[in-house]
Design a protein around this motif. Sequence first.
Motif, PDB file in Angstrom:
ATOM      1  N   VAL A   4      -5.004  -1.143   0.522  1.00 30.87           N
ATOM      2  CA  VAL A   4      -5.588   0.045   1.189  1.00 30.87           C
ATOM      3  C   VAL A   4      -4.606   1.118   1.574  1.00 30.87           C
ATOM      4  O   VAL A   4      -3.828   0.773   2.334  1.00 30.87           O
ATOM      5  N   ASP A   5      -4.515   1.941   0.486  1.00 31.94           N
ATOM      6  CA  ASP A   5      -3.619   3.019   0.815  1.00 31.94           C
ATOM      7  C   ASP A   5      -3.942   3.984   2.181  1.00 31.94           C
ATOM      8  O   ASP A   5      -5.048   3.968   2.520  1.00 31.94           O
ATOM      9  N   GLY A   6      -2.763   4.583   2.501  1.00 29.29           N
ATOM     10  CA  GLY A   6      -2.743   5.257   3.699  1.00 29.29           C
ATOM     11  C   GLY A   6      -3.789   6.446   3.745  1.00 29.29           C
ATOM     12  O   GLY A   6      -3.883   7.027   2.524  1.00 29.29           O
ATOM     13  N   MET A   7      -4.105   7.284   4.919  1.00 26.53           N
ATOM     14  CA  MET A   7      -4.885   8.380   4.695  1.00 26.53           C
ATOM     15  C   MET A   7      -3.934   9.334   4.403  1.00 26.53           C
ATOM     16  O   MET A   7      -2.731   9.530   5.018  1.00 26.53           O
ATOM     17  N   ASP A   8      -4.347  10.670   3.856  1.00 25.77           N
ATOM     18  CA  ASP A   8      -3.644  11.807   3.622  1.00 25.77           C
ATOM     19  C   ASP A   8      -4.042  12.800   4.897  1.00 25.77           C
ATOM     20  O   ASP A   8      -5.089  12.988   5.314  1.00 25.77           O
ATOM     21  N   VAL A   9      -2.916  13.398   5.462  1.00 21.70           N
ATOM     22  CA  VAL A   9      -2.924  14.153   6.653  1.00 21.70           C
ATOM     23  C   VAL A   9      -2.628  15.668   6.038  1.00 21.70           C
ATOM     24  O   VAL A   9      -1.684  15.959   5.631  1.00 21.70           O
ATOM     25  N   GLU A  10      -3.595  16.505   6.344  1.00 22.12           N
ATOM     26  CA  GLU A  10      -3.498  17.985   5.909  1.00 22.12           C
ATOM     27  C   GLU A  10      -3.210  18.791   7.231  1.00 22.12           C
ATOM     28  O   GLU A  10      -4.070  18.780   7.876  1.00 22.12           O
ATOM     29  N   LEU A  11      -2.192  19.646   7.186  1.00 13.64           N
ATOM     30  CA  LEU A  11      -1.671  20.279   8.124  1.00 13.64           C
ATOM     31  C   LEU A  11      -2.179  21.974   8.187  1.00 13.64           C
ATOM     32  O   LEU A  11      -2.588  22.305   6.955  1.00 13.64           O
ATOM     33  N   THR A  12      -2.318  22.500   9.187  1.00 18.28           N
ATOM     34  CA  THR A  12      -2.551  24.136   9.273  1.00 18.28           C
ATOM     35  C   THR A  12      -1.466  24.812   8.743  1.00 18.28           C
ATOM     36  O   THR A  12      -1.643  25.951   8.470  1.00 18.28           O
TER      37      THR A  12
ATOM     38  N   LEU B  40      -1.647   7.007   8.311  1.00 14.68           N
ATOM     39  CA  LEU B  40      -0.752   6.990   7.011  1.00 14.68           C
ATOM     40  C   LEU B  40      -0.284   5.914   6.595  1.00 14.68           C
ATOM     41  O   LEU B  40      -0.237   5.792   5.389  1.00 14.68           O
ATOM     42  N   ASP B  41      -0.274   4.951   7.514  1.00 13.98           N
ATOM     43  CA  ASP B  41       0.301   3.352   6.899  1.00 13.98           C
ATOM     44  C   ASP B  41      -0.627   2.753   5.976  1.00 13.98           C
ATOM     45  O   ASP B  41       0.027   2.112   4.965  1.00 13.98           O
ATOM     46  N   GLY B  42      -1.707   2.554   6.277  1.00 12.73           N
ATOM     47  CA  GLY B  42      -2.597   1.895   5.222  1.00 12.73           C
ATOM     48  C   GLY B  42      -2.246   0.145   5.486  1.00 12.73           C
ATOM     49  O   GLY B  42      -1.778   0.192   6.607  1.00 12.73           O
ATOM     50  N   GLU B  43      -2.927  -0.498   4.590  1.00 14.45           N
ATOM     51  CA  GLU B  43      -2.897  -1.940   4.732  1.00 14.45           C
ATOM     52  C   GLU B  43      -2.678  -2.549   3.593  1.00 14.45           C
ATOM     53  O   GLU B  43      -3.149  -2.250   2.242  1.00 14.45           O
ATOM     54  N   PRO B  44      -1.515  -3.387   3.682  1.00 12.21           N
ATOM     55  CA  PRO B  44      -1.076  -4.206   2.297  1.00 12.21           C
ATOM     56  C   PRO B  44      -2.093  -5.222   1.887  1.00 12.21           C
ATOM     57  O   PRO B  44      -3.075  -5.722   2.863  1.00 12.21           O
ATOM     58  N   GLY B  45      -2.185  -5.404   0.746  1.00 11.42           N
ATOM     59  CA  GLY B  45      -2.928  -6.322   0.099  1.00 11.42           C
ATOM     60  C   GLY B  45      -2.158  -7.796  -0.191  1.00 11.42           C
ATOM     61  O   GLY B  45      -1.038  -7.823   0.135  1.00 11.42           O
TER      62      GLY B  45
ATOM     63  N   SER C 181       0.774  -1.244   0.043  1.00  9.49           N
ATOM     64  CA  SER C 181       0.021   0.013  -0.014  1.00  9.49           C
ATOM     65  C   SER C 181       0.850   1.307   0.041  1.00  9.49           C
ATOM     66  O   SER C 181       2.214   1.167   0.376  1.00  9.49           O
ATOM     67  N   ASN C 182       0.313   2.389  -0.483  1.00 13.07           N
ATOM     68  CA  ASN C 182       1.073   3.483  -0.470  1.00 13.07           C
ATOM     69  C   ASN C 182       0.800   4.324   0.836  1.00 13.07           C
ATOM     70  O   ASN C 182      -0.356   4.203   1.512  1.00 13.07           O
ATOM     71  N   ARG C 183       1.951   4.815   1.447  1.00  7.01           N
ATOM     72  CA  ARG C 183       1.537   5.524   2.723  1.00  7.01           C
ATOM     73  C   ARG C 183       1.204   6.893   2.274  1.00  7.01           C
ATOM     74  O   ARG C 183       1.372   7.469   1.435  1.00  7.01           O
ATOM     75  N   GLY C 184       0.060   7.375   3.203  1.00  6.79           N
ATOM     76  CA  GLY C 184      -0.570   8.662   2.871  1.00  6.79           C
ATOM     77  C   GLY C 184       0.552   9.749   2.933  1.00  6.79           C
ATOM     78  O   GLY C 184       1.630   9.740   3.111  1.00  6.79           O
ATOM     79  N   GLN C 185       0.122  10.781   2.162  1.00  2.00           N
ATOM     80  CA  GLN C 185       0.782  12.015   2.180  1.00  2.00           C
ATOM     81  C   GLN C 185       0.547  12.981   3.236  1.00  2.00           C
ATOM     82  O   GLN C 185      -0.426  13.057   3.858  1.00  2.00           O
ATOM     83  N   ILE C 186       1.631  13.965   3.622  1.00  2.00           N
ATOM     84  CA  ILE C 186       1.390  14.804   4.587  1.00  2.00           C
ATOM     85  C   ILE C 186       1.480  16.265   3.721  1.00  2.00           C
ATOM     86  O   ILE C 186       2.349  16.594   3.006  1.00  2.00           O
ATOM     87  N   LEU C 187       0.411  17.027   3.763  1.00  2.00           N
ATOM     88  CA  LEU C 187       0.229  18.235   2.939  1.00  2.00           C
ATOM     89  C   LEU C 187       0.059  19.516   3.774  1.00  2.00           C
ATOM     90  O   LEU C 187      -0.316  19.364   5.121  1.00  2.00           O
ATOM     91  N   ASP C 188       0.274  20.569   3.169  1.00  2.00           N
ATOM     92  CA  ASP C 188      -0.148  21.886   3.942  1.00  2.00           C
ATOM     93  C   ASP C 188      -1.325  22.056   3.645  1.00  2.00           C
ATOM     94  O   ASP C 188      -2.289  21.302   3.028  1.00  2.00           O
ATOM     95  N   ARG C 189      -1.905  23.272   4.199  1.00  2.00           N
ATOM     96  CA  ARG C 189      -3.147  23.672   4.224  1.00  2.00           C
ATOM     97  C   ARG C 189      -3.639  24.155   2.721  1.00  2.00           C
ATOM     98  O   ARG C 189      -5.095  24.239   2.435  1.00  2.00           O
ATOM     99  N   HIS C 190      -2.916  24.387   1.816  1.00  2.00           N
ATOM    100  CA  HIS C 190      -3.352  24.557   0.144  1.00  2.00           C
ATOM    101  C   HIS C 190      -3.036  23.131  -0.373  1.00  2.00           C
ATOM    102  O   HIS C 190      -3.184  23.301  -1.499  1.00  2.00           O
TER     103      HIS C 190
END
Length: 721
Positions: free
Chosen positions: A241-249, A213-218, A73-82
């Motif tokens: 199942v890919d990991g979730m994306d975390v958006e920061l402030t 962020l981790d997700g679950e391998p298939g 699975s792909n690890r989720g991305q960490i993003l800025d507020r935009h």
Amino acid sequence: MKKSMKKRMSKDFKAINTHNIPKFTLLIYIILGVFFGFIILNFINLMIFKSIDDSDLQKLGEEKFTRSITLDSNRGQILDRHGEILASDMEAYRIAVIVDENYPNHLTDKKKMSKELSKVMSMSEKEITKMIDEGIKNDRFQVEFGTKGRNVSYKNRKQLESKELDGLTFIPEIKRFYPNGVFASHIIGFSEPNEDGRLVGSLGIEREYNEALDGEPGYSNYTQDIWSYVVPGTLETESAVDGMDVELTLDSNIQLYLEESLDEMQEYFEPEELFAFVADAKTGEILGAGQRPSFNPDTREGFGNSWLNVLYEYQFEPGSTFKVFGLAAAIEEGQYNPNQYYESGSRDVMDTTIYDWETEGWGTITYNEGMQYSSNTLMMDLQDRVGADKMLDYYKKFGFGETTESEFSTEAKGQIVWENELQQKTSSFGQTLSVTPIQMIQGMTALLNEGMMKKPYIVKSVTDPNTNKTVYEGKETNVRQVISKEAAEKTVDEMNTLVAGSMDRNSMYALDDYGVTGKSGTAQIYDPEIGGYISEPYQFITSFIGYAPKEDPRVIVYYGIKRASKNKSDTWDYGVSLGFNPLMERTLKYLEVTDSTEGSDAEEVKVEDYTGKKIERVANLTNDSLNVIYSGEGDTIKDHYPKNATLLKNETIYVKTDGELTMPDMRGLSKREVITLLDFLGIKASLKGEGYVKSQSIAPNTVLGKKSSLTIQLDSNDPNN
């Protein structure tokens, strides 16, 4: 005849049966009988128990012909507020050189190999050759080069492959990519592969949100035949199942200003520590956070210099910046009159004399003058008037001595030391007790929001990319009403005199375009080795927590420096203004904040609906009262934005004329202004970067065709400065 034949056959048969059988023939019969008997018994055993010699044949068959493949699975991305990427996965490679001569593709030209590898790895040809020689000497199959041979990009792989190096091989692996380098590193954190090769968060948001962020391998399970073909009906697949994306402030542009400011302060002062934090004064959102020393999570440069997340984990004595909370408590209790007089200088507490920073004091002065001078004796007097126990309750209401319940499980809570009068009195001016920067920012939100304290937060949302659903959303949260609205307003009024007030104190923090105020602090540093405070000159924690604009606060900036080793005296003369001022000003301009105090005296321009009029007939477009952005070849106004509105002098109005649509000159416009203009004109464009327009792919005044492709490059530096 038949009877005679039958009689004869009977005689012959008897003759045979009575004939002696040779012994070796009998032995063969016995061996064959035992052999077939053994086969029959094992066949029966196989049919019933499916095992021979305690071996499970079904299991053996499954092991030989059943295959199982893990689907990563792909690890989720960490993003800025935009939505700008702060951390994401990317494919990288690990270099290996096969040195076993029994393998067809093995090393043949050691010198060439070392030369080419040195171009993409942080190793010299000599170091590479030495490692290869050691591998050959120790009869290894292949040689790898540790961390210096990892994280090789696809571009560098293609570069090396073009050299046709015998024995060179690339082992694919997933690398966590941090595109900005030293950039809120202790907030974002980093992740590393575990023993199974999966990325695991080790610090910061990467660690705190590792599970999301981790997700679950298939997996894909199937049975193959002896020719390695999949047996029909045996394929079983579970998708990853890919990991979730975390958006920061965090805002990448503000963070860039902050990092540049820290770099400049680091070079000028070479301090032991530096920190800077930017927060939204209205909501408690953290817009920027940085510290020195720091590290680059992408290259690992600076690893180990400091793992402490200063914003949430650093506990320190804040000094005079803490005085604003005692001031607020005194005002709430009706014990502060700005025009009341007191005697400054010193006080004796438990056989100890406590002085103002100006040991002689300033004589008999008013409370407001004492605040402007940052008088320690004033704060001790106010504590006496409020009462020590009641003052302690206020400190706790402001959130000191407890965590802010942030996103970080490692958050420290500081300590209020209140066992005797000396500790109580020194706490009144920010010594003895310890706080964290996030507590100071949280407490400041109470003063700036009519007494209602806001919970700081740094995670804006967590989104499942598999469903595009937001599973968590950070939001403005009221912690509690700490003081009344009236007391908060009076506290802010007093604080607004602390920069360039009647005593002209802290004027170095004043900005030309914005009203800025706040509280400075110079805190002594306790050294456990000597059992007391460091007494060397200029060996302090110097800080300033300020906000702007004064009349309608939008931004809080908390800036601090610990123990400068260069230009030490400047930390006393100028505080942290060399870093605070440009950071605050650039942030306010980027957010397009207008100072209401400036606006109240500024000339207003009323904009009507000018559609259909000639440009030369509209005074507001020709008398330089507004910044006009034109698009079109004609001289008749076809449309404009805004309409029927009141603007301040020099604000921007967008005008579309008759004739062919032309490309306006957007250089110097902010990103928000560009988006507004493009939307007004109906032009699609690709925006790259953050900040202000540095260049545009289509020159100004160029007639725009239907298929014109526009690229706009933005830069963090304001070209209008």
